[in-house]
Design a protein around this motif. Sequence first.
Motif, mmCIF file in Angstrom:
data_model
loop_
_atom_site.group_PDB
_atom_site.id
_atom_site.type_symbol
_atom_site.label_atom_id
_atom_site.label_comp_id
_atom_site.label_asym_id
_atom_site.label_seq_id
_atom_site.Cartn_x
_atom_site.Cartn_y
_atom_site.Cartn_z
ATOM 1 N N PRO A 8 0.813 -1.220 0.000
ATOM 2 C CA PRO A 8 0.000 0.000 0.000
ATOM 3 C C PRO A 8 0.843 1.266 0.000
ATOM 4 O O PRO A 8 1.985 1.285 0.464
ATOM 5 C CB PRO A 8 -0.806 -0.124 1.296
ATOM 6 C CG PRO A 8 -0.854 -1.572 1.586
ATOM 7 C CD PRO A 8 0.440 -2.139 1.088
ATOM 8 N N HIS A 9 0.243 2.335 -0.517
ATOM 9 C CA HIS A 9 0.927 3.623 -0.587
ATOM 10 C C HIS A 9 1.281 4.097 0.823
ATOM 11 O O HIS A 9 0.453 4.078 1.729
ATOM 12 C CB HIS A 9 0.028 4.644 -1.270
ATOM 13 C CG HIS A 9 0.651 5.997 -1.406
ATOM 14 N ND1 HIS A 9 1.602 6.283 -2.357
ATOM 15 C CD2 HIS A 9 0.457 7.142 -0.695
ATOM 16 C CE1 HIS A 9 1.962 7.546 -2.243
ATOM 17 N NE2 HIS A 9 1.276 8.088 -1.250
ATOM 18 N N GLY A 10 2.525 4.484 1.012
ATOM 19 C CA GLY A 10 2.976 4.968 2.307
ATOM 20 C C GLY A 10 3.416 3.885 3.271
ATOM 21 O O GLY A 10 3.720 4.174 4.437
ATOM 22 N N ILE A 11 3.463 2.635 2.816
ATOM 23 C CA ILE A 11 3.829 1.503 3.673
ATOM 24 C C ILE A 11 5.145 0.913 3.179
ATOM 25 O O ILE A 11 5.390 0.819 1.972
ATOM 26 C CB ILE A 11 2.733 0.418 3.662
ATOM 27 C CG1 ILE A 11 1.396 1.027 4.077
ATOM 28 C CG2 ILE A 11 3.096 -0.743 4.564
ATOM 29 C CD1 ILE A 11 1.377 1.582 5.477
ATOM 30 N N ASP A 12 6.018 0.523 4.124
ATOM 31 C CA ASP A 12 7.287 -0.101 3.776
ATOM 32 C C ASP A 12 7.089 -1.572 3.430
ATOM 33 O O ASP A 12 6.144 -2.219 3.900
ATOM 34 C CB ASP A 12 8.276 0.017 4.948
ATOM 35 C CG ASP A 12 8.644 1.460 5.241
ATOM 36 O OD1 ASP A 12 8.638 2.268 4.291
ATOM 37 O OD2 ASP A 12 8.930 1.779 6.413
ATOM 38 N N THR A 24 7.034 -5.339 -3.449
ATOM 39 C CA THR A 24 7.806 -4.202 -3.948
ATOM 40 C C THR A 24 7.223 -2.911 -3.388
ATOM 41 O O THR A 24 6.113 -2.901 -2.837
ATOM 42 C CB THR A 24 7.775 -4.157 -5.483
ATOM 43 O OG1 THR A 24 6.411 -4.049 -5.925
ATOM 44 C CG2 THR A 24 8.398 -5.420 -6.077
ATOM 45 N N SER A 25 7.963 -1.838 -3.542
ATOM 46 C CA SER A 25 7.483 -0.537 -3.090
ATOM 47 C C SER A 25 6.312 -0.088 -3.953
ATOM 48 O O SER A 25 6.213 -0.465 -5.127
ATOM 49 C CB SER A 25 8.617 0.491 -3.170
ATOM 50 O OG SER A 25 9.693 0.100 -2.338
ATOM 51 N N PRO A 26 5.387 0.721 -3.383
ATOM 52 C CA PRO A 26 4.220 1.158 -4.155
ATOM 53 C C PRO A 26 4.629 2.058 -5.320
ATOM 54 O O PRO A 26 5.531 2.883 -5.199
ATOM 55 C CB PRO A 26 3.378 1.918 -3.122
ATOM 56 C CG PRO A 26 4.350 2.350 -2.077
ATOM 57 C CD PRO A 26 5.388 1.261 -2.010
ATOM 58 N N ILE A 27 3.950 1.867 -6.467
ATOM 59 C CA ILE A 27 4.221 2.691 -7.642
ATOM 60 C C ILE A 27 3.536 4.038 -7.510
ATOM 61 O O ILE A 27 4.114 5.088 -7.755
ATOM 62 C CB ILE A 27 3.733 1.969 -8.916
ATOM 63 C CG1 ILE A 27 4.446 0.618 -9.048
ATOM 64 C CG2 ILE A 27 3.977 2.818 -10.152
ATOM 65 C CD1 ILE A 27 3.943 -0.207 -10.223
ATOM 66 N N ARG A 28 2.286 4.040 -7.096
ATOM 67 C CA ARG A 28 1.529 5.272 -6.916
ATOM 68 C C ARG A 28 0.380 4.978 -5.975
ATOM 69 O O ARG A 28 0.118 3.822 -5.628
ATOM 70 C CB ARG A 28 0.970 5.770 -8.253
ATOM 71 C CG ARG A 28 -0.112 4.879 -8.840
ATOM 72 C CD ARG A 28 -0.622 5.444 -10.150
ATOM 73 N NE ARG A 28 -1.814 4.762 -10.592
ATOM 74 C CZ ARG A 28 -1.813 3.611 -11.229
ATOM 75 N NH1 ARG A 28 -0.679 3.017 -11.491
ATOM 76 N NH2 ARG A 28 -2.943 3.047 -11.607
ATOM 77 N N GLU A 29 -0.304 6.031 -5.569
ATOM 78 C CA GLU A 29 -1.453 5.837 -4.692
ATOM 79 C C GLU A 29 -2.579 5.204 -5.482
ATOM 80 O O GLU A 29 -2.863 5.590 -6.611
ATOM 81 C CB GLU A 29 -1.914 7.167 -4.101
ATOM 82 C CG GLU A 29 -2.977 6.998 -3.035
ATOM 83 C CD GLU A 29 -3.206 8.267 -2.246
ATOM 84 O OE1 GLU A 29 -4.034 8.234 -1.318
ATOM 85 O OE2 GLU A 29 -2.553 9.280 -2.552
#
Length: 387
Positions: A207-211, A238-243
């Motif tokens: 999710p966006h904003g989560i490590d 993986t890290s979020p691409i966008r919200e």
Amino acid sequence: MSVRTLPLVFINLGGEMLYILDQRLRAFNTSEDNSEKGVWSENDRKRVMNDIVGTLFSKSFMDELLKPQQLYSHRTMKTVLTRLAHTSIMRLNPASMDRLYELMIMAFKHQVFLCPRPKDLLLISYNHIDTIKEFVKDTPVVVNQVNETHRKIIEVYSSLSEGEFQLLRQTLLIFCQDMNIRVSLFLKIKIQNPNGRFAMTTAGPVPHGIDVPGLIRTFDSKGREVRRREFPNGGSYTSPIREGSFELHGDRVIRLGVNMYTADHPEETHTTKTPSVKPNDTPNLLAKEELNLLARLMGSVKAVNMPGAEPGFRINLFNTDQEEDEAGASAGAGESLFGVINIQAMQDEQVATELALIAGQFAEKEEESENQSANKGDELLAMMDDL
């Protein structure tokens, strides 16, 4: 249980219902005029969309839904949605309505699963609202009703905390947990198992904003990091691409709340029952009386046959009329297949008396809860009749 769940459920289930009806109406579409009996024209399709959307997003109806209240049962929800579908000139028989409700619930359930964080539940509703506006874009009055509801949803839900959104998500999961209907579209793109349960992946963006999970950090009393330790997260994140979020399945992109049906694939509205028996199918005398009361308050749909009234149209969620009749017959026969077996054993009289008292207390609470749910459902149905 969250008291802010009902508006989102109605908007999202209503959106899924409109997706399916639009797909079926386009599949049976013929010429501009209604020259062939029993076949829909383009004007009929637009009228059905306008009537249903106008009733669903009417000011009085939405004001009642937005009041804090408990979520309805599946029986009451299907009754109200059936009444909503019949506010137009379209008619659905019980077998087609059962299939329609199953498709709506399973699509919404999958979208709830796709939400990487509870707040993304709003994305489902916003996408449904945007697509619904496209259905009625030629009717400015109805578009204004949809826009006003959109504004109210933002106003009500933008102030909720993360904890309240989490409670809302848990309420939705409890509402959908016993529905495991197999849908041909989901089975084809392998996001649903043969037992009707969804196959959730352990990979993709978080999710966006989560490590990305896999790291434990320890801090001292002054907030300084003193130790770091890694652990296997059991997936490939993986890290979020966008919200926002989406999932790839083969050549399809299933986004939250976006119409996944097309007129070229009528078989995608096919459902099959799983062997499991849902708890809601258990006979309940109180529920039967509740449905009888709701049916009386809804009024008779035979009004379309009155002298001078405009004849209604019938839509079939099955491929053929014979398949629809067989489904209705099997549903009616299935109820009689389950008998009741009474098993009585020797037991202590005092224990039996205590158990009877406890059971009586539960029955009183259940009756009180069902009466409250029935009263709320009665209010919405009466409001639909006024509209």
